[in-house]
Design a protein around this motif. Structure first.
Motif, PDB file in Angstrom:
ATOM      1  N   PRO A 131      -3.722   7.813   2.576  1.00  0.00           N
ATOM      2  CA  PRO A 131      -3.282   6.659   1.634  1.00  0.00           C
ATOM      3  C   PRO A 131      -3.810   6.819   0.201  1.00  0.00           C
ATOM      4  N   LYS A 158      -6.721   2.978  -4.412  1.00  0.00           N
ATOM      5  CA  LYS A 158      -6.484   2.225  -5.445  1.00  0.00           C
ATOM      6  C   LYS A 158      -7.537   2.217  -6.509  1.00  0.00           C
ATOM      7  N   TYR A 213       1.508   5.261   0.720  1.00  0.00           N
ATOM      8  CA  TYR A 213       1.135   6.594   1.660  1.00  0.00           C
ATOM      9  C   TYR A 213       1.910   7.720   1.128  1.00  0.00           C
ATOM     10  N   MET A 248       0.830  -1.032   0.020  1.00  0.00           N
ATOM     11  CA  MET A 248       0.109   0.005  -0.004  1.00  0.00           C
ATOM     12  C   MET A 248       1.006   1.150   0.000  1.00  0.00           C
TER      13      MET A 248
END
Lengths: 414, 117
Positions: free
Chosen positions: B111, B114, B3, B1
């Motif tokens: 974040p 996506k 950030y 992920m």
């Protein structure tokens, strides 16, 4: 098989089952929905067919299948790669997840730390903990916090969305952050307790449901982290405070000060357990703030009459507490204990020191404590003024009635 | 992920800092960036020119409105960013806490969304 037994099972097991389903499904929101649905299915089937041999594993297995159904439907509509991946994993996971009672690990600790993650707003942490660990419905939580249900629902939705979108980890924090994060968890639990014990608004002084839920959360924490002292202290503190619930208000719902309480109405079994837990929490040698507060509550609990209270010990414990958690509210409590041990004048000196720093000016307990000490010294005019200031600041009806009664008393003797 | 770690601090405060201290902080940033590179978690980052050079663009009813300055006037200004790869929010927070600017400014952790497909 009556629904009462299923209700009990729900209350006791919801958090633990949800905690496992979250790990299996990997999505907080979806897991919650699936677990709810699985319990609904149980409620349909169990009254007729009886409770399965391993009800926990049964609910987990049904919830897992519900989650698979949800993902399958979503995946078909949106053809999301990640969802399909997840689906394949879930469908191929061993089917005997939690098939044996002992094989279901207790994962509530991960859930507690996720719900109380500092990246979630404090109010939402409290709501999430009640929703997920205690299985309270959104309506119940909204009612407890005197808030419209849609507002509470939105708060929960936003929090759950953040857990997923920001990828708040579903885990017990590593050692380097554990102490700090455990502190946040205990704050949430104690906040829930206080919301129930001394309701900050409304006409009911005791919203016992919330206190009971907080004690349940406290028990879970002690059970899951048996080696740590502070959770013991927190649970002890809540139990001893809660033991006074029946003596704390009179028949009119009015507040009764501890010195005037009928101590025979204190719940003995909670005190016994609280004292035992306090002793364990204090044994660590370096007691933390909850252990110290529990020790103070224990001193009160041990005195069979108000005049038997060991105020010197209490003043000393408050002194230790103020060193760890410098706060004017704790200083105020220390001032009251010192007043009891060494006389009202010493107490008023300490209160004057707090006032010189312009702290607690809008805190009604400061003014009512000041009024009490002035009343004891026969300074009735000053006492009436302090009580009146307290009355301007106080929220709940029973507390208002209590202060009015005190004002009437000091005005009569003047 | 992924950030985005947004580094906010007071430009006025930064200007008042003695040169020697400025140098030391610059050195810390170099070191932090090298460590981040070595950990393989750095996806990019930059220092930004001051907010006085910022331009805000909005399109309303098909018309482009351009205004001088940043979107929000606040006490602290966006001064730079890192794009990092972290396994979860806790790791992102841990990296953010190591950015020198975290001590005198604030780091906002966002974040990266996506996108499907």
């Amino acid at each position: 098989m009556d629904t009462g037994a299923i209700d009990n099972f729900y209350r006791e097991q919801f958090g633990r089952i949800l905690a496992t389903v979250i790990r299996l499904v990997g999505d907080f929101d979806l897991a919650e929905e699936a677990t709810q649905e699985a319990f609904a299915t149980a409620l349909e089937q169990w009254p007729g067919e009886g409770m399965p041999g391993n009800p926990r594993a049964w609910v987990i297995s049904v919830a897992r299948h519900k989650a698979i159904d949800h993902i399958r439907r979503r995946a078909r509509f949106e053809e999301r790669q990640g969802e399909l991946q997840r689906l394949i994993e879930l469908e191929n996971a061993p089917a005997d997840d939690g098939a044996q009672e002992s094989g279901v690990p207790d994962e509530r600790l991960s859930l507690i730390f996720t719900c109380c993650h500092p990246a979630i707003a404090r109010d939402a942490q409290v709501a999430l903990a009640l929703r997920t660990l205690c299985g309270l419905t959104t309506e119940e939580i909204a009612r407890a916090f005197v808030m419209p249900t849609p507002t509470m629902a939105q708060r929960l939705v936003r929090a759950k969305r953040k857990i997923t979108a920001a990828r708040i980890p579903y885990q017990v924090p590593p050692p380097e952050t554990l102490a700090e994060r455990l502190d946040a968890v205990m704050t949430v639990i104690y906040l829930v307790f206080n919301e129930g014990y001394g309701a900050s608004s409304g006409d009911t002084l005791l919203r016992t449901d919330l206190s009971a839920e907080a004690i349940r959360l406290g028990r879970i924490l002690v059970e899951l982290m048996p080696a740590l002292a502070e959770p013991h202290g927190l649970l002890a503190l809540m139990l001893i405070q809660n033991s006074r619930r029946d003596a704390r208000v009179d028949a009119n719902g009015d507040l009764v000060l501890m010195e005037d309480q009928d101590r025979s109405r204190w719940h003995g079994e909670e005190i016994v357990e609280g004292l035992r837990l306090t002793a364990e929490a204090m044994r660590s040698g370096q007691p933390g703030p909850y252990a110290l507060q529990a020790a103070i509550a224990s001193e009160h609990a041990r005195a069979s009459r108000a005049e038997d209270t060991d105020w010197r010990s209490i003043a000393k414990l408050y002194g230790m507490l103020v060193e760890q958690r410098p706060s004017p509210v704790i200083e105020l409590n220390r001032a009251v204990a010192v007043a009891m041990a060494e006389g009202p004048e010493r107490g008023l000196e300490l209160i004057a020191a707090i006032q010189r720093r312009r702290a607690l000016r809008d805190y009604f307990l400061m003014w009512s404590a000041k009024g009490d000490l002035e009343r004891r010294l026969g300074r009735f005019k000053a006492a009436a003024d302090s009580y009146r200031r307290a009355l301007e600041l106080v929220g709940t009806a029973p507390e208002r009635r209590f202060l009015q009664k005190r004002i009437d008393e000091v005005e009569r003797v003047r | 992920m992924e950030y985005l770690l947004l580094i906010y601090s007071s430009e006025a405060g930064n200007r008042q800092r003695p040169a020697a201290e400025d140098q030391a902080i610059f050195g810390e940033y170099m070191k932090f960036t090298q460590d981040l590179n070595a950990s393989g978690k750095n996806r990019g980052g930059n220092a930004l020119e001051g907010v006085s050079t910022a331009t805000t663009v909005r399109v309303r009813n098909g018309k482009t409105l351009v205004t001088d300055g940043p979107f929000a006037e606040t006490k602290e200004q966006l001064g730079g960013y890192y794009l990092v790869d972290a396994k979860d929010l806790d790791e992102a927070i841990a990296i953010a806490a190591r950015i020198p600017g975290a001590r005198f400014g604030s780091i906002e952790v966002r974040p990266i969304m996506k996108l499907p497909g």
